[in-house]
Motif scaffolding. Structure first.
Motif, PDB file in Angstrom:
ATOM      1  N   ASP A   4      43.974  51.085   3.880  1.00 13.98           N
ATOM      2  CA  ASP A   4      42.919  51.996   3.754  1.00 13.98           C
ATOM      3  C   ASP A   4      41.393  50.965   3.270  1.00 13.98           C
ATOM      4  O   ASP A   4      41.873  50.277   2.131  1.00 13.98           O
ATOM      5  CB  ASP A   4      43.010  53.007   3.002  1.00 13.98           C
ATOM      6  N   CYS A   7      40.507  52.280  -0.552  1.00 13.86           N
ATOM      7  CA  CYS A   7      41.724  52.662  -1.721  1.00 13.86           C
ATOM      8  C   CYS A   7      41.797  51.663  -2.434  1.00 13.86           C
ATOM      9  O   CYS A   7      41.713  50.297  -2.114  1.00 13.86           O
ATOM     10  CB  CYS A   7      43.067  52.898  -0.671  1.00 13.86           C
ATOM     11  N   CYS A  10      44.690  49.260  -2.103  1.00 15.99           N
ATOM     12  CA  CYS A  10      44.719  48.429  -0.943  1.00 15.99           C
ATOM     13  C   CYS A  10      43.607  47.546  -1.249  1.00 15.99           C
ATOM     14  O   CYS A  10      43.992  46.159  -0.548  1.00 15.99           O
ATOM     15  CB  CYS A  10      44.328  49.535   0.376  1.00 15.99           C
ATOM     16  N   HIS A  49      49.480  52.161   3.322  1.00 17.26           N
ATOM     17  CA  HIS A  49      48.633  53.114   2.526  1.00 17.26           C
ATOM     18  C   HIS A  49      49.107  54.420   3.049  1.00 17.26           C
ATOM     19  O   HIS A  49      49.178  54.743   4.422  1.00 17.26           O
ATOM     20  CB  HIS A  49      47.077  52.860   2.817  1.00 17.26           C
ATOM     21  N   HIS A 100      47.488  56.495  -3.468  1.00 19.95           N
ATOM     22  CA  HIS A 100      48.542  55.277  -2.614  1.00 19.95           C
ATOM     23  C   HIS A 100      49.700  55.372  -3.482  1.00 19.95           C
ATOM     24  O   HIS A 100      49.779  55.078  -4.513  1.00 19.95           O
ATOM     25  CB  HIS A 100      47.606  54.097  -2.710  1.00 19.95           C
TER      26      HIS A 100
HETATM   27 ZN    ZN Z   1      45.996  52.275  -0.347  1.00 22.81          ZN
END
Ligand code: ZN
Ligand code: 5GP
Length: 139
Positions: A4, A7, A10, A49, A100
Motif C-alpha cells: 500500500d 502504509c 509497506c 498489505h 498492516h
Molecule cells: Zn502495509
C-alpha cells in the motif's frame, strides 16, 4: 505481494523508510520496534498489505509466525529474557495502531509491569457451553 502506498510498514518493506532490520526473506521482514518495551522488542510483518488477522491470507500468517519464531530464538540467544511474548493486535480496541498485520516479539523482564491483567475467575459452565456452540456454528 500487494503493498500500500501510504502504509508505514509497506514503506519500510520498500526501504522508503529506514529500519533496524533483523531478518528479511521473500515473504517477511523483521525489524526493531521504534518504541521498544524492552531491548530486542521486534516486529515481524508479511510483505503483503492487509490490515489484520481477518484480512491476511493464511499463507502470509504462516510465514509471519515462522519468522517470529526465528526472531524469538535470536532475541532469546541475545538477551536470555526470563519470558517472551508473541503479541498480535486486531482493531483499535485491541490496541492495534498500524493497520498492516504484524506480530510483536517482546522479551520480558520479571515483574516488568506489563500485564494481561484479567483475573482467573472461572466461567459459568452453561454459558461456556452455549458460547462454544455459538462459535462452532461459525467455524
Ligand atoms: Zn502495509
Ligand atoms: P500495534 O499497536 O499496531 O500492535 O503496534 C504498532 C507498532 O509499530 C508500535 O509498537 C510502534 O512503536 C511501531 N511503529 C510504528 N511506526 C513505526 C516505524 O516507523 N518504525 C518502527 N520500527 N516501528 C514503528
Amino acid at each position: 505481494m500487494t503493498l500500500d502506498a501510504d502504509c508505514i510498514f509497506c514503506k519500510i518493506i520498500r526501504s522508503e523508510i529506514p529500519c533496524f532490520k533483523l531478518h528479511e526473506d521473500d515473504r517477511t521482514l523483521a525489524f526493531l520496534d521504534i518504541n521498544p518495551v524492552h531491548p530486542g522488542h521486534a516486529l515481524v510483518v508479511p510483505k503483503h498489505h492487509a490490515a489484520d488477522v481477518f484480512e491476511t491470507p493464511a499463507e502470509w500468517l504462516s510465514a509471519t509466525v515462522e519468522t517470529a519464531q526465528r526472531v524469538a530464538q535470536a532475541v532469546r540467544a541475545t538477551f536470555d529474557p526470563p519470558g517472551l511474548n508473541l503479541l498480535q493486535c486486531n482493531g483499535p480496541a485491541a490496541a492495534q495502531s498500524v493497520a498492516h498485520y504484524h506480530m510483536h516479539v517482546i522479551p520480558r523482564a520479571t515483574d516488568d509491569g506489563l500485564t494481561m491483567n484479567w483475573a482467573l475467575v472461572p466461567g459459568d459452565m452453561d454459558e461456556l457451553a452455549r458460547i462454544a456452540e455459538q462459535i462452532r456454528t461459525n467455524m
